[in-house]
Write a protein that holds these residues in place. Structure first.
Motif, PDB file in Angstrom:
ATOM      1  N   GLU A   1       0.827  -1.208   0.000  1.00  0.00           N
ATOM      2  CA  GLU A   1       0.000   0.000   0.000  1.00  0.00           C
ATOM      3  C   GLU A   1       0.859   1.255   0.000  1.00  0.00           C
ATOM      4  O   GLU A   1       0.587   2.210  -0.744  1.00  0.00           O
ATOM      5  N   GLU A   2       1.896   1.262   0.819  1.00  0.00           N
ATOM      6  CA  GLU A   2       2.782   2.423   0.874  1.00  0.00           C
ATOM      7  C   GLU A   2       3.490   2.645  -0.462  1.00  0.00           C
ATOM      8  O   GLU A   2       3.621   3.781  -0.937  1.00  0.00           O
ATOM      9  N   LEU A   3       3.954   1.559  -1.088  1.00  0.00           N
ATOM     10  CA  LEU A   3       4.608   1.693  -2.387  1.00  0.00           C
ATOM     11  C   LEU A   3       3.649   2.239  -3.439  1.00  0.00           C
ATOM     12  O   LEU A   3       3.997   3.125  -4.223  1.00  0.00           O
ATOM     13  N   ALA A   4       2.434   1.700  -3.470  1.00  0.00           N
ATOM     14  CA  ALA A   4       1.471   2.130  -4.476  1.00  0.00           C
ATOM     15  C   ALA A   4       1.038   3.569  -4.281  1.00  0.00           C
ATOM     16  O   ALA A   4       0.746   4.280  -5.254  1.00  0.00           O
TER      17      ALA A   4
ATOM     18  N   VAL B   1      -5.927   0.679  -2.374  1.00  0.00           N
ATOM     19  CA  VAL B   1      -6.053   1.531  -1.194  1.00  0.00           C
ATOM     20  C   VAL B   1      -4.917   2.557  -1.160  1.00  0.00           C
ATOM     21  O   VAL B   1      -5.120   3.717  -0.773  1.00  0.00           O
ATOM     22  N   GLY B   2      -3.721   2.142  -1.588  1.00  0.00           N
ATOM     23  CA  GLY B   2      -2.612   3.100  -1.633  1.00  0.00           C
ATOM     24  C   GLY B   2      -2.882   4.252  -2.577  1.00  0.00           C
ATOM     25  O   GLY B   2      -2.645   5.425  -2.239  1.00  0.00           O
TER      26      GLY B   2
ATOM     27  N   ALA C   1     -12.433   1.755   4.981  1.00  0.00           N
ATOM     28  CA  ALA C   1     -13.182   0.501   4.833  1.00  0.00           C
ATOM     29  C   ALA C   1     -12.410  -0.480   3.961  1.00  0.00           C
ATOM     30  O   ALA C   1     -12.349  -1.690   4.257  1.00  0.00           O
ATOM     31  N   GLY C   2     -11.819   0.009   2.884  1.00  0.00           N
ATOM     32  CA  GLY C   2     -11.029  -0.857   2.019  1.00  0.00           C
ATOM     33  C   GLY C   2      -9.837  -1.440   2.740  1.00  0.00           C
ATOM     34  O   GLY C   2      -9.529  -2.641   2.606  1.00  0.00           O
ATOM     35  N   ARG C   3      -9.157  -0.622   3.512  1.00  0.00           N
ATOM     36  CA  ARG C   3      -7.988  -1.104   4.262  1.00  0.00           C
ATOM     37  C   ARG C   3      -8.404  -2.183   5.263  1.00  0.00           C
ATOM     38  O   ARG C   3      -7.733  -3.226   5.388  1.00  0.00           O
TER      39      ARG C   3
END
Length: 383
Positions: free
Chosen positions: A77-80, A254-255, A297-299
């Motif tokens: 997520e952080e990368l995206a 999510v990212g 919500a997605g996370r």
């Protein structure tokens, strides 16, 4: 914005801090320029590999990070959020390694996995074909075994291959037997194999720095020892890999949505209309509130599915739900972010138009969202 997270160990927290630092220094600053130029950031993947971030969910004995999927997905997520082409690329590499890690023999894993997980090699996953996308069991790329069983000769074309032409190895689903799912097997094909060639990269709406290309196999010779699993179980391997891969796509979605939300909040605070920041306008506040709710919500959904996987419980339905919800949410959130920016959101001067273009592909890759609905409904009606 740094999202508050609950991580299982101090080591996991350190890995996420490392990821954020790399994203801030070496990933996000390059994203817009390399996307516009269509440059593939191969050096970034080497950097991530050297930092141990290309192998997080795989066993330490083979050079992996030994981390649960709950941690790996938050890293994705952080990368995206910094650059989708990188986050998605790591997800695809992880997908390409999955068959060997999960179905390879002990000898195959010992010989192949350390190099695959080191960061020096980059993988691609070849399932779809020009005439078999969602109907993956209809694939026609054929591998014919030699009479002595020592090797296969492979002929066919794979389509929509992320990293096509730049990967170092290709995990390829081929037909070795009867029509349908039971005649499919899995082969590991090296990029330098004779007879392996690639089409020109597709000209895409977004993700331009991530090459997607046809993979042509014209009489490619593959040793039988490079078959992963027994003949005929390749479709089972493919579906098992996709269950995990769909969680990777959900985390990437999510990212992107988080990045769009952060940009929209910052802009709403700074942009003034009618003598006040537009963040004071209820219409903007409601947009931001809905965006933030969708992101959270997605996370929660993808992490819940990841915890099922980590505990060894079935998670296929939940993975499909996460992929469906998170990617649809990313499309809505990025569209609303453009709306918050108004006319500026439609220009390349700000990143939200890129986020919106990138979000669209996430509703398509690794099973369209219509296919996710089929998967979910089958789980429901079959009990």
């Amino acid at each position: 914005m740094t999202v508050a997270r609950t991580l299982p160990t101090d080591e996991a927290e350190a890995l996420l801090d490392l990821t954020r630092d790399l994203v801030a220094r070496q990933v996000a600053p390059r994203a817009a320029g390399d996307e516009e130029a269509g440059r593939f950031p191969r050096d970034v993947f080497r950097t991530l590999g050297a930092a141990g971030l290309l192998s997080l969910p795989y066993p330490e004995e083979y050079g992996g990070g030994g981390q649960p999927y709950e941690v790996y997905l938050q890293m994705l997520e952080e990368l995206a959020a910094g650059w989708l082409a990188v986050g998605l690329g790591v997800s695809v590499h992880t997908l390409a390694c999955f068959p060997m890690a999960s179905y390879g023999t002990a000898e195959q894993r010992a010989e192949q996995l350390p190099a695959m997980l080191s960061g020096e090699l980059l993988g691609a996953y070849c399932l779809s074909e020009p005439q078999s996308g969602s109907d993956a069991a209809a694939l026609s790329t054929r591998a014919v075994a030699d009479p002595d069983g020592e090797a296969y000769t492979v002929d066919g074309t794979k389509a929509w291959t992320t990293h096509g032409g730049v990967a170092d190895f290709y995990t390829v689903m081929v037909r070795t037997g009867e029509a349908g799912a039971r005649g499919i097997s899995t082969l590991l094909v090296r990029a330098d194999a004779d007879g392996l060639s690639f089409g020109a990269p597709e000209r895409k709406m977004g993700m331009r720095s991530s090459p997607t290309a046809l993979v042509h196999l014209d009489g490619v010779r593959v040793p039988a020892v490079s078959r992963i699993g027994e003949e005929g179980i390749g479709f089972r391997i493919a579906l098992s890999a996709l269950d995990s891969g769909r969680l990777g796509i959900a985390a990437c979605a999510v990212g992107v949505a988080q990045a769009a939300l952060d940009a929209a909040v910052e802009y709403a605070r700074e942009r003034r209309q009618f003598g006040a920041p537009i963040a004071d306008l209820q219409g903007i506040q409601f947009l931001l509130a809905d965006m933030a709710t969708a992101v959270e919500a997605g996370r929660a959904l993808y992490l819940s599915a990841a915890r099922l996987r980590d505990s060894g419980r079935p998670f296929g339905k939940e993975a499909a739900m996460a992929k469906l919800f998170c990617t649809d949410a990313a499309m809505r959130v990025t569209t609303d972010a453009v709306q918050v920016f108004g006319g500026y959101g439609y220009t390349t001067d700000f990143p939200v138009e890129r986020y919106m273009r990138e979000a669209k592909v996430l509703q398509i890759v690794e099973g369209t969202n219509q296919i996710q609905r089929v998967v979910i409904s089958r789980h429901l009606v079959r009990g």
